[in-house]
Design a protein around this motif. Structure first.
Motif, short mmCIF file in Angstrom:
data_model
loop_
_atom_site.label_atom_id
_atom_site.label_comp_id
_atom_site.label_asym_id
_atom_site.label_seq_id
_atom_site.Cartn_x
_atom_site.Cartn_y
_atom_site.Cartn_z
N GLY A 6 -5.96 -11.73 5.27
CA GLY A 6 -5.28 -12.66 5.89
C GLY A 6 -3.86 -12.62 6.48
N SER A 7 -2.63 -11.91 5.32
CA SER A 7 -1.43 -12.19 4.89
C SER A 7 -0.87 -11.70 5.64
CB SER A 7 -1.29 -12.49 2.99
OG SER A 7 -1.56 -11.09 2.71
N THR A 8 0.02 -12.31 5.66
CA THR A 8 1.49 -10.54 6.91
C THR A 8 3.07 -11.34 5.11
OG1 THR A 8 2.80 -12.26 7.68
CG2 THR A 8 0.45 -11.55 9.03
N GLN A 9 3.81 -10.28 5.24
CA GLN A 9 4.84 -10.01 4.48
C GLN A 9 6.04 -10.85 5.02
OE1 GLN A 9 5.09 -8.36 1.88
NE2 GLN A 9 7.05 -8.57 1.29
N ARG A 10 6.37 -12.31 4.07
CA ARG A 10 7.57 -12.68 4.81
C ARG A 10 8.99 -11.83 5.00
NH1 ARG A 10 6.10 -18.04 3.90
NH2 ARG A 10 3.99 -18.07 3.44
N ALA A 11 10.01 -11.75 6.24
CA ALA A 11 10.88 -11.70 5.00
C ALA A 11 11.39 -11.42 4.60
CB ALA A 11 12.39 -11.90 6.77
N GLY A 12 12.56 -10.59 3.84
CA GLY A 12 13.69 -10.68 3.06
C GLY A 12 12.76 -10.59 1.53
N GLU A 13 10.91 -9.90 1.41
CA GLU A 13 10.28 -10.32 0.23
C GLU A 13 10.93 -9.18 0.18
OE1 GLU A 13 6.34 -10.95 0.48
OE2 GLU A 13 6.98 -13.07 0.97
N PRO A 14 10.14 -8.18 -0.99
CA PRO A 14 10.39 -6.58 -0.75
C PRO A 14 9.62 -5.78 -0.14
CG PRO A 14 9.99 -7.05 -3.17
CD PRO A 14 10.28 -8.52 -2.72
N ILE A 15 9.97 -4.37 0.55
CA ILE A 15 9.23 -3.59 0.49
C ILE A 15 7.70 -3.13 -1.23
CG2 ILE A 15 8.34 -1.14 2.02
CD1 ILE A 15 11.54 -1.68 2.94
N ARG A 16 6.63 -2.62 -0.57
CA ARG A 16 6.03 -2.44 -1.62
C ARG A 16 5.14 -0.97 -1.43
NH1 ARG A 16 4.72 -8.17 -0.95
NH2 ARG A 16 2.64 -7.37 0.57
N GLY A 17 6.07 0.06 -0.76
CA GLY A 17 4.85 1.46 -0.37
C GLY A 17 4.28 0.87 0.37
N GLU A 18 3.55 2.33 0.72
CA GLU A 18 2.62 1.94 1.60
C GLU A 18 0.67 3.11 1.57
OE1 GLU A 18 3.51 5.58 4.45
OE2 GLU A 18 5.59 5.54 3.88
N ASP A 19 0.78 1.81 0.54
CA ASP A 19 -0.35 1.87 0.14
C ASP A 19 -1.66 0.76 0.05
OD1 ASP A 19 0.40 -0.03 -0.84
OD2 ASP A 19 -0.50 0.25 -3.21
N GLY A 20 -1.07 0.20 1.50
CA GLY A 20 -1.82 -0.78 1.71
C GLY A 20 -1.21 -2.11 1.23
N SER A 21 -0.53 -1.94 0.69
CA SER A 21 0.18 -3.94 -0.02
C SER A 21 1.55 -4.17 1.15
CB SER A 21 0.76 -3.51 -1.70
OG SER A 21 1.18 -2.99 -1.77
N ALA A 22 2.19 -2.53 1.90
CA ALA A 22 3.57 -3.20 2.17
C ALA A 22 3.24 -3.77 3.79
CB ALA A 22 4.18 -1.73 2.37
N PRO A 23 4.33 -4.86 3.73
CA PRO A 23 4.15 -5.50 4.72
C PRO A 23 4.44 -4.45 6.09
CG PRO A 23 6.58 -5.08 3.89
CD PRO A 23 5.44 -4.74 3.33
N LYS A 24 3.08 -4.71 7.03
CA LYS A 24 3.33 -3.76 7.98
C LYS A 24 3.36 -4.83 9.81
CE LYS A 24 -0.68 -1.53 6.02
NZ LYS A 24 -1.57 -2.64 5.47
N THR A 25 3.90 -3.46 10.30
CA THR A 25 4.59 -4.24 11.73
C THR A 25 4.36 -3.15 13.10
OG1 THR A 25 6.18 -6.18 10.46
CG2 THR A 25 6.22 -5.70 13.09
N GLU A 26 2.94 -3.89 13.83
CA GLU A 26 3.37 -2.82 14.85
C GLU A 26 4.64 -2.46 16.25
OE1 GLU A 26 0.08 -1.54 17.90
OE2 GLU A 26 0.03 -2.77 17.78
#
Length: 184
Positions: A99-119
């Motif tokens: 249920g969590s989303t990435q906050r603005a300014g946080e580092p990108i963490r890769g495409e393994d599912g741990s990255a922030p995602k936005t449609e």
């Protein structure tokens, strides 16, 4: 009304994507046919743009305006001259399984599912028959109807190109972007 909708996932927080898309003057870098963009305003609702298009032997400057913004979820626009057309950018954060989303300014963490995602979805709606006869200076024996039929597939191609290039600029590198495309 004809409609083209192009969606994809960007690995950034929605707030970062929204701010990037609001900087509309960059769009000339993404389009094959958009030669220049002049901005009149701060980018928010009420801002107008002069969009200089060139294709084949045709040159045309459209006037558009941002009609509504809903940060960080939506940017609405409309063409003001010669054609009934409008559209929007929709920006929707994708929640992780927890249920969590990435906050603005946080580092990108890769495409393994741990990255922030936005449609991100680009939508354009237009009425081809609404184009004014004097919209462009056509060569002799070329009808506006012929031009409209030639431009229709270009609109879809441009929407795809713009979304792919926006993703590359947002993420800082080119990748194979999966697009969902709907037309009607």
């Amino acid at each position: 009304m004809d409609r083209v909708e192009v969606s994809t996932v960007v690995y950034l927080p929605a707030e970062d994507v929204y701010e990037f898309l609001l900087a509309f003057r960059r769009y000339a870098d993404y389009s094959e046919y958009l030669e220049s963009v002049r901005q009149f305003g701060d980018g928010g609702a009420g801002t107008e743009y002069a969009l200089r298009f060139e294709w084949w032997k045709l040159h045309y400057t459209a006037r558009s305006a941002v009609t509504e913004v809903d940060p960080p979820r939506r940017i609405e626009w409309r063409i003001l001259t010669d054609l009934d057309a409008s559209g929007r950018w929709l920006i929707d954060p994708i929640e992780d399984a927890d249920g969590s989303t990435q906050r603005a300014g946080e580092p990108i963490r890769g495409e393994d599912g741990s990255a922030p995602k936005t449609e991100v979805t680009f939508v354009a709606e237009y009425a081809p028959g609404s184009a004014s006869d004097g919209i462009v200076d056509l060569p002799r024996f070329v009808s506006l109807g012929w031009v409209i039929e030639k431009i229709k597939p270009k609109i879809r191609e441009e929407a795809e190109r713009i979304v792919r290039r926006v993703v590359a600029d947002l993420e800082g590198e080119t990748r194979d972007v999966a697009l969902r495309i709907e037309t009607s």
